[in-house]
Scaffold this active site. Sequence first.
Site, mmCIF file in Angstrom:
data_model
loop_
_atom_site.group_PDB
_atom_site.id
_atom_site.type_symbol
_atom_site.label_atom_id
_atom_site.label_comp_id
_atom_site.label_asym_id
_atom_site.label_seq_id
_atom_site.Cartn_x
_atom_site.Cartn_y
_atom_site.Cartn_z
ATOM 1 C CE LYS A 96 -4.610 8.272 9.328
ATOM 2 N NZ LYS A 96 -4.004 6.939 8.658
ATOM 3 N N GLY A 157 -0.382 -2.395 8.186
ATOM 4 C CA GLY A 157 0.716 -3.084 7.614
ATOM 5 C C GLY A 157 0.503 -4.678 7.574
ATOM 6 C CB ALA A 184 -5.067 0.622 8.439
ATOM 7 N N GLY A 185 -4.540 -2.069 6.966
ATOM 8 C CA GLY A 185 -4.778 -3.444 6.963
ATOM 9 C C GLY A 185 -5.368 -3.942 5.505
ATOM 10 C CG ASN A 206 1.797 3.808 2.814
ATOM 11 O OD1 ASN A 206 2.318 4.443 3.711
ATOM 12 N ND2 ASN A 206 2.930 3.290 2.012
ATOM 13 C CB THR A 207 1.711 -1.829 3.720
ATOM 14 O OG1 THR A 207 1.768 -0.752 5.023
ATOM 15 C CG2 THR A 207 2.932 -2.785 3.921
#
Length: 257
Positions: A96, A157, A184-185, A206-207
């Site tokens: 990635k 994040g 992301a996001g 993830n976050t």
Amino acid sequence: MLTLYGETLTSRLLLGTAQYPSPAIMAEAVRASACDIVTVSLRRETAGNRTGGQFWELIRELGVRVLPNTAGCHSVKEAVTTAQMARELFGTDWIKLEVIGHHDTLQPDVFGLVEAARILSAEGFQVFPYTTDDLVVAERLLDAGCAVLMPWCAPIGSARGPVNVDGLRAIRAHFPEIPLIVDAGLGRPSHAGMVMELGFDAVLLNTAVAKAGDPAAMAAAFAGAVEAGHVAFRAGPLEPRDMAVPSTPIIGKAVFE
Ligand SMILES: CC(=O)[C@@H](O)[C@H](O)COP(=O)(O)O
């Protein structure tokens, strides 16, 4: 079924392994998500001095495929070197690719990204590029050898969810045959459901899971939303309408005079 670089997968949720309160909680979340793929940051884990230790053992025990990432790399050289190290460590050609271009937004340096993707593809890597929703950049990444694209939906994040829905629609419409993973996001399961309803093939996050009050429960919630969004897309959702349309038949309605 989702196929990425010839690998057929059952889950459309890819999960990051950073920022959890503990490795054990990370493992619970991965299990609860039923994901097939986790991303692992080589730089983050080596910096944390966990390489070769319990962390990798845990990842192996989870029986998931590892997608190493170049998180935290700010130059082509750094990203390429990190990818080469990851290939040795994990024995996979998958990478990635992140080349971060801006400290505040963590947005990709798309010029560096294309260059690094070209170098790595020529070296036999199968590149998953973290990119924006820019169509020209997407074309360049495909020309560089990428067979998967990972457009962001908001800064890493930020948990903001899709900030440019039209941009996401456009990239989906322009590349109907290319596996597109929103990366992301994402902040909430509804965000994941929404992008899947637009026809994206998968999401990576993830976050939102790692920082949730109960990461395992949140992972399960995201998994459900991803699946629901995908099923809804395939079922052909209605387009919104400006005016009301009666949903109850009016034939045979009693007439009062
Ligand atoms: C985990 C990963 O590979 C990153 O792309 C990123 O961390 C995902 O973004 P969120 O943390 O906003 O979900």
